[in-house]
Structure formats: structure tokens, C-alpha cells
Design a protein around this motif. Structure first.
Motif, PDB file in Angstrom:
ATOM      1  N   ASN A   1      50.082   1.718 -51.287  1.00  0.00           N
ATOM      2  CA  ASN A   1      49.851   0.844 -52.435  1.00  0.00           C
ATOM      3  C   ASN A   1      50.814  -0.369 -52.465  1.00  0.00           C
TER       4      ASN A   1
ATOM      5  N   GLN B   1      49.248  -0.136 -61.617  1.00  0.00           N
ATOM      6  CA  GLN B   1      48.224   0.599 -62.357  1.00  0.00           C
ATOM      7  C   GLN B   1      48.745   1.218 -63.644  1.00  0.00           C
TER       8      GLN B   1
ATOM      9  N   LEU C   1      42.466 -17.322 -67.580  1.00  0.00           N
ATOM     10  CA  LEU C   1      41.903 -16.535 -66.473  1.00  0.00           C
ATOM     11  C   LEU C   1      40.567 -15.973 -66.923  1.00  0.00           C
TER      12      LEU C   1
ATOM     13  N   VAL D   1      46.769 -12.050 -51.140  1.00  0.00           N
ATOM     14  CA  VAL D   1      46.752 -10.591 -50.985  1.00  0.00           C
ATOM     15  C   VAL D   1      46.389 -10.279 -49.549  1.00  0.00           C
TER      16      VAL D   1
ATOM     17  N   LYS E   1      49.022  -1.441 -66.218  1.00  0.00           N
ATOM     18  CA  LYS E   1      47.680  -1.857 -66.657  1.00  0.00           C
ATOM     19  C   LYS E   1      47.089  -0.814 -67.619  1.00  0.00           C
TER      20      LYS E   1
ATOM     21  N   THR F   1      38.829 -13.924 -59.541  1.00  0.00           N
ATOM     22  CA  THR F   1      40.123 -13.575 -60.140  1.00  0.00           C
ATOM     23  C   THR F   1      40.510 -12.159 -59.723  1.00  0.00           C
ATOM     24  N   ARG F   2      39.509 -11.249 -59.759  1.00  0.00           N
ATOM     25  CA  ARG F   2      39.817  -9.838 -59.457  1.00  0.00           C
ATOM     26  C   ARG F   2      40.108  -9.603 -57.983  1.00  0.00           C
ATOM     27  N   SER F   3      39.854 -10.612 -57.134  1.00  0.00           N
ATOM     28  CA  SER F   3      40.250 -10.473 -55.736  1.00  0.00           C
ATOM     29  C   SER F   3      41.769 -10.508 -55.601  1.00  0.00           C
ATOM     30  N   PHE F   4      42.421 -11.129 -56.587  1.00  0.00           N
ATOM     31  CA  PHE F   4      43.880 -11.284 -56.501  1.00  0.00           C
ATOM     32  C   PHE F   4      44.642 -10.493 -57.554  1.00  0.00           C
ATOM     33  N   LEU F   5      44.002 -10.267 -58.686  1.00  0.00           N
ATOM     34  CA  LEU F   5      44.687  -9.602 -59.800  1.00  0.00           C
ATOM     35  C   LEU F   5      43.830  -8.478 -60.364  1.00  0.00           C
ATOM     36  N   GLN F   6      44.473  -7.540 -61.045  1.00  0.00           N
ATOM     37  CA  GLN F   6      43.719  -6.598 -61.874  1.00  0.00           C
ATOM     38  C   GLN F   6      43.563  -7.276 -63.230  1.00  0.00           C
TER      39      GLN F   6
ATOM     40  N   PRO G   1      45.101 -21.070 -56.526  1.00  0.00           N
ATOM     41  CA  PRO G   1      46.173 -20.444 -57.310  1.00  0.00           C
ATOM     42  C   PRO G   1      47.417 -20.109 -56.480  1.00  0.00           C
ATOM     43  N   ARG G   2      47.265 -20.073 -55.170  1.00  0.00           N
ATOM     44  CA  ARG G   2      48.422 -19.802 -54.312  1.00  0.00           C
ATOM     45  C   ARG G   2      49.481 -20.886 -54.494  1.00  0.00           C
TER      46      ARG G   2
ATOM     47  N   TYR H   1      50.410 -14.762 -56.642  1.00  0.00           N
ATOM     48  CA  TYR H   1      49.023 -14.961 -57.079  1.00  0.00           C
ATOM     49  C   TYR H   1      48.301 -15.854 -56.071  1.00  0.00           C
ATOM     50  N   GLY H   2      47.122 -15.398 -55.632  1.00  0.00           N
ATOM     51  CA  GLY H   2      46.353 -16.153 -54.645  1.00  0.00           C
ATOM     52  C   GLY H   2      46.579 -15.650 -53.234  1.00  0.00           C
TER      53      GLY H   2
ATOM     54  N   ARG I   1      49.549  -4.302 -52.613  1.00  0.00           N
ATOM     55  CA  ARG I   1      49.574  -4.882 -53.965  1.00  0.00           C
ATOM     56  C   ARG I   1      49.878  -6.394 -53.878  1.00  0.00           C
ATOM     57  N   GLY I   2      49.570  -7.083 -54.959  1.00  0.00           N
ATOM     58  CA  GLY I   2      49.811  -8.519 -54.965  1.00  0.00           C
ATOM     59  C   GLY I   2      51.285  -8.837 -55.189  1.00  0.00           C
TER      60      GLY I   2
ATOM     61  N   THR J   1      41.668  -2.428 -56.456  1.00  0.00           N
ATOM     62  CA  THR J   1      42.964  -2.020 -55.915  1.00  0.00           C
ATOM     63  C   THR J   1      42.719  -1.130 -54.695  1.00  0.00           C
TER      64      THR J   1
ATOM     65  N   VAL K   1      34.868 -12.189 -60.190  1.00  0.00           N
ATOM     66  CA  VAL K   1      35.180 -11.522 -58.913  1.00  0.00           C
ATOM     67  C   VAL K   1      36.314 -12.265 -58.208  1.00  0.00           C
TER      68      VAL K   1
ATOM     69  N   TRP L   1      49.263  -7.697 -61.709  1.00  0.00           N
ATOM     70  CA  TRP L   1      49.300  -7.576 -60.253  1.00  0.00           C
ATOM     71  C   TRP L   1      48.532  -6.353 -59.804  1.00  0.00           C
ATOM     72  N   LYS L   2      47.797  -6.520 -58.701  1.00  0.00           N
ATOM     73  CA  LYS L   2      47.123  -5.364 -58.101  1.00  0.00           C
ATOM     74  C   LYS L   2      48.159  -4.318 -57.750  1.00  0.00           C
ATOM     75  N   GLY L   3      47.866  -3.104 -58.061  1.00  0.00           N
ATOM     76  CA  GLY L   3      48.794  -2.027 -57.714  1.00  0.00           C
ATOM     77  C   GLY L   3      49.686  -1.627 -58.873  1.00  0.00           C
TER      78      GLY L   3
ATOM     79  N   VAL M   1      41.062  -9.236 -49.428  1.00  0.00           N
ATOM     80  CA  VAL M   1      40.441  -9.914 -50.567  1.00  0.00           C
ATOM     81  C   VAL M   1      39.205  -9.129 -51.017  1.00  0.00           C
ATOM     82  N   ILE M   2      39.420  -8.099 -51.807  1.00  0.00           N
ATOM     83  CA  ILE M   2      38.306  -7.434 -52.481  1.00  0.00           C
ATOM     84  C   ILE M   2      38.721  -7.258 -53.941  1.00  0.00           C
ATOM     85  N   PRO M   3      37.722  -7.243 -54.849  1.00  0.00           N
ATOM     86  CA  PRO M   3      38.102  -7.229 -56.270  1.00  0.00           C
ATOM     87  C   PRO M   3      38.520  -5.853 -56.789  1.00  0.00           C
TER      88      PRO M   3
END
Lengths: 270, 270
Positions: free
Chosen positions: A48, B234, B111, A59, B237, B117-122, B94-95, A56-57, A52-53, A66, B115, B230-232, A62-64
Motif C-alpha cells: 500500500n 484509508q 475537486l 501515482v 478517509k 480525480t479518483r485516478s490520483f486521490l480518494q 495537477p502535478r 497530487y497528479g 499510495r499517492g 486504491t 474518474v 491521498w490514495k492509501g 492510474v486507476i480510480p
């Protein structure tokens, strides 16, 4: 009692024997929970931080979703694969210890005996896949009743196909030891080349994918039927498909039909 | 005579043990994000300097998103630290905003829950809604061959879908980089109509003759605005989502929403 009812009772008897044997066997159930624990709790959580990110921008994939969410449907398929294919051990056992001979001399047609065994194996495999659903909360996957029902149907058809595949393997392997090695050399390569632990970004063209992964790997992923089974479950459970959504269910049904027919041909030869 | 146990008893006990074990394990925290924030006692929110009504820049009425995250922080027993970063929205990519995990725990103020946005963030969707809107004196886009000023904004709406649709409609695009260029293009007549994101449109200083309208719903669905994490992360979130749920149930979210007229922020044509 008419022939149809007798046949149904026979089918139920063969099915029930597989279910009873599997649910009473604690070792099988331990296998059913150890795999999700290893793959989801240890591998998923362990990797994980890598996925994880951080900016921002940016990762690593690139899938929506975790990484845990992405891995979750694949672990269900892994559990089904192991249970289904290992079910062939039951066929070898029955062959070695004479039970199969006793059943084969019964008035039940052979296809019905095989159907009972495959349905039994598929039910147990679906149950093992269903156990993973209990960890949905851990993986942050929200499940509705409808999603769960559709997933269970897909899991059952997949388990039916893979159990038939296990019977095909059992017809070609004569010993328990040989089967143990053989099953691992089948299950693990199929699992790892099914886009289970790494995504093929659906937004990328084939040429772009070849920049991320070597073309031979993309090719292996694309010709692997388990890829489409994982994709179908991802579609249902996390609403994410790497391939057209209809392909997964179609491949799962095709596997069930084709493998059962081949298993029947093999079973009739025994 | 000793009574025989029911034949399903052992199977039921085995299954019950497995289900209880997996359910207990599903409550394990998959990461340390919440624990880290609780240890620091601070929740860091990154927002752009202005994105009304979600972020206003006015300390007395800081905006819907800022107040919402403030209430969430209070629920979690954390102090809210708002980082106002001019880099947010300064570039399409956004990078280039250079937002890092060190600066922000939560990103808000523009935000959309898409899809992209969710590619980079939760994301956790809020009650604010956005989408592409058109602006013109007639309340509709010009016929084929007309000119349209486009200000894509930075909320994560699908720019590729918009550009494809504009090509289909045979409309010439006048690209603009900021609100000033956009309004200037409309006022000077260089563009017969404009297209931008709904909250951006609501904040523009448009003349009384201009009317705002949604682009066709079937091609451009509306999206909820969201808080990004941030992704990960959890556990953080889950805690934020749960706090938001409680705030919604208590009516606190409705109170904040009505203070900022979030749902009535843009006046659309009938």
C-alpha cells in the motif's frame, strides 16, 4: 419413483457428499482463509505505501481505486481457483480408493455423476470465494445486496468452469504428489498473468501499454481467460473494467461450457 | 443411548469460526494515516485562494468546503490547519500544483468527483454539484461554424469529452486561460458563447444579458464536488466519511450549505 426423481436424488447425493466432505475438513477451510489473509492483509497492506499517492497528479498506477480495492476481486478469484482446481484431488482420491468405481456401477448416467461432483466442487469454491467478501470492509469496498448477488452468480459459474478444469487435470495426473506440483504450476502463472496484481490502464493503447510493460507480458495477460474473470468481478464489485464489460461474463460462461464438455469426455474414458 | 450430533453441526461450527475470524480481521486498520493525524492533533486542508462558494478567502465566511472540513476536524478531535496555496488551479496538470502529502491531508475547493480525480486521490463527495455549463445571451450554443470560448477550469471534468463534442458540433474553440480572458472573449464578441465549469461560471462577472445553461445531460453528466484524500489513507478517509455522515444526520451540513447557497449558487436559464 420415476427415473427423473431418482436421477435428481443421485445428483443431490453426489453433490452433498462433496459439500459435507469439504465443510467438515478444517484443513480446507484454513486454506480458504489463509490465502485472503496473505494476499489482502499482508501483500495488500505491505505494498500500500508503494502505491499510495505522494504528490497530487502523480501515482504509480492510474486507476480510480486504491491498491487494496484493486486487489480485492483478484483475491476472490485466487481463492476460487485454488479450491476448484484442488478439487481434482477429490477425484483422484475417489479413483484411488474405489469410491468412484462404486458410483460408476450405479444406475446414474456418468454425465450426471460428473455434474454432481462438479456442482459440489463449484459450490465449495464459491463459498471460499464468498469468504473473501467478509473482508470487503477492510479493503474499503462497499457492497450492495445486488452487487453481492451478481458477484456470487459469477463466482459460481467461474467455479464450475475451474472445477471442470480440475477434473481435466485429474484425468492426466495419476498421483496426489504429482497433482500438488502440477496444480501450483498452473494456478500461480494463471493468477499472476491475469492483471491481478498490476493494472493494464484501459485508457492506454496497445502501443502505450507496451511502453509500461513488455509486449509479451501484455500478450499473456490478454490471452489468459482468468484476466476476464478478474475483470468481470472488478466490474461488479468496484465498478472498474479494463476490458469491455461483457467480455468477462462471456469468457466465464464459455470456460464453464467448454471445460465441462472436455471433462465429460475424459470422465467417460475412465 | 448416546445421541448422534446433527450431521451439519461440525460444518456449521467450522464455518462459524471462519466467519467470526474473518469479520474480526476486517476491523484491523489497513494503514496508520488516522493514527498519525491523531498523534499530531492537526488536520491539514489545502485549498486554492478563492473558489466561491466552496472557498471564499474571507476569514469570517471561509467557504462551504472549509467550514465542512472544519466541522469534520472538530468531530475527530483535531485542529484544522488551512493551507491556502496559490498553485492550486494554476495549471491544467495537477502535478504542477506541487501538492504533497506533507502539506495536505485533505484537498478541497474545486475537486469534482470524476474518474480523473479518483485516478490520483480518494474522494468523499459533498452535496455541491458541478458540470459543464454554457453561457450565451440566447441561452443556447451557436449553430455549426460558430465560436465558443472555453475555460476548462481545474476541477477534473472531462476535457477530452468536451473537445470531442465541440468538434462534432463543428464549433470553433477560443481557448482561454483565466476568467478575465474568458469574459473578455464573450464581451468583445470574439466568441458567441462560452463553456466552463458551473462554479467558475457562478463566480464570473457576466453582463445581465448572459444566460447560463447546462450542456446536454446525456453527454455531460453532473458530478458531485468532493473532498480529496491521498490514495492509501484509508483509515483517515473512513473516519472523515463517518464524521461527515454524523454531521449530515445532525443537520449541520444543511446549515453550512444554506449559509453559502451552494445549490442555488448559479442562476440557470429556465
Amino acid at each position: 419413483m420415476n427415473t427423473f426423481v431418482m436421477a435428481l436424488r443421485g445428483l443431490y447425493g453426489v453433490w452433498l457428499r462433496e459439500i459435507t466432505r469439504a465443510t467438515r475438513d478444517r484443513a480446507q477451510l484454513i486454506g480458504g482463509i489463509s490465502r485472503p489473509l496473505i494476499w489482502l492483509l499482508i501483500l495488500g497492506v505491505g505494498l500500500n505505501p508503494y502505491f499510495r499517492g505522494e504528490v497530487y497528479g502523480e501515482v504509480r498506477y492510474v486507476i480510480p481505486y486504491t491498491y487494496l480495492q484493486f486487489l480485492f476481486p483478484a483475491v476472490i478469484v485466487l481463492n476460487i481457483m485454488y479450491t476448484s482446481i484442488q478439487f481434482a484431488v477429490s477425484v483422484i482420491w475417489d479413483r484411488e480408493f474405489g469410491f468412484l468405481r462404486e458410483v460408476l456401477v450405479s444406475p446414474m448416467p456418468r454425465w450426471l455423476i460428473l455434474l454432481g461432483k462438479v456442482l459440489g466442487g463449484a459450490t465449495v469454491a464459491m463459498l471460499h470465494g464468498g469468504l473473501v467478501l467478509i473482508l470487503a470492509r477492510f479493503a474499503d469496498v462497499t457492497l450492495s445486496l445486488e452487487q453481492t448477488a451478481v458477484a456470487l452468480v459469477l463466482m459460481f459459474v467461474l467455479a464450475f468452469g475451474l472445477t471442470s478444469f480440475g477434473v481435466i487435470l485429474a484425468a492426466r495426473v495419476r498421483s496426489f504428489e504429482g497433482f500438488g506440483v502440477f496444480s501450483n504450476t498452473v494456478i500461480l502463472p494463471l493468477y499472476f498473468t491475469s492483471s491481478s496484481v498490476f493494472p493494464l490502464d484501459p485508457a492506454l493503447t496497445r502501443a502505450q501499454q507496451a511502453v509500461t510493460y513488455p509486449e509479451w507480458l501484455v500478450f499473456l495477460v490478454q490471452i489468459n481467460p482468468i484476466t476476464y474473470a478478474v475483470d468481470a468481478l472488478r466490474g461488479v464489485l468496484i465498478n472498474f473494467n479494463q476490458f469491455p464489460p461483457l467480455w468477462g461474463p462471456l469468457v466465464i460462461v464459455a470456460m464453464a461450457v467448454v471445460f465441462f464438455i472436455i471433462a465429460l469426455i475424459d470422465f467417460n474414458r475412465q | 443411548m448416546k445421541r448422534r450430533p446433527h450431521r451439519w453441526l461440525q460444518a456449521a461450527v467450522n464455518l462459524a469460526i471462519v466467519v467470526v475470524l474473518l469479520t474480526a480481521l476486517s476491523f484491523l486498520p489497513p494503514d496508520t494515516s488516522l493514527k498519525d493525524r491523531q498523534a499530531a492533533g492537526v488536520l491539514k486542508l489545502c485549498v486554492p485562494p478563492s473558489y466561491p462558494p466552496l472557498v471564499t478567502g474571507d476569514p469570517a465566511q471561509p467557504g462551504f468546503d472549509v467550514e465542512l472540513v472544519g466541522a469534520v476536524a472538530e468531530q475527530l478531535g483535531l485542529r484544522l490547519l488551512v493551507n491556502t496555496l496559490p498553485s492550486i488551479g494554476s495549471d491544467f496538470n495537477p502535478r504542477n500544483w506541487s501538492l504533497t502529502r506533507g502539506q495536505c491531508d485533505v484537498i478541497a475547493g474545486g475537486l469534482a468527483d470524476t474518474v480523473q480525480t479518483r485516478s490520483f486521490l480518494q474522494t468523499i463527495p459533498t452535496s455541491a454539484e458541478t458540470g459543464w455549463v454554457g453561457i450565451s445571451p440566447t441561452g443556447q450554443l451557436p449553430a455549426a461554424g460558430g465560436t465558443v470560448a472555453v475555460l476548462p477550469g481545474t476541477s477534473g471534468l472531462d476535457r477530452l469529452a468536451l473537445s470531442g463534442w465541440l468538434r462534432e458540433q463543428q464549433l470553433a474553440v477560443v481557448p482561454t486561460r483565466n476568467a478575465q480572458q474568458f469574459t473578455e472573449a464573450l464581451q468583445s464578441g470574439r466568441a458567441q458563447a462560452g463553456i466552463t465549469e458551473s462554479f467558475v461560471a457562478g463566480a464570473l462577472n457576466l453582463g445581465p444579458d448572459q444566460r447560463i445553461f447546462w450542456l446536454p445531460d446525456d453527454r455531460f453528466p453532473h458530478y458531485r464536488m468532493a473532498l480529496g484524500m491521498w490514495k492509501g489513507d484509508q483509515t483517515l478517509k473512513t473516519a472523515i466519511a463517518s464524521a461527515l455522515g454524523e454531521l449530515e444526520r445532525s443537520g449541520a451540513v444543511d446549515g453550512i450549505e444554506s449559509r453559502y447557497y451552494v445549490k442555488q449558487y448559479i442562476t440557470l436559464s429556465p
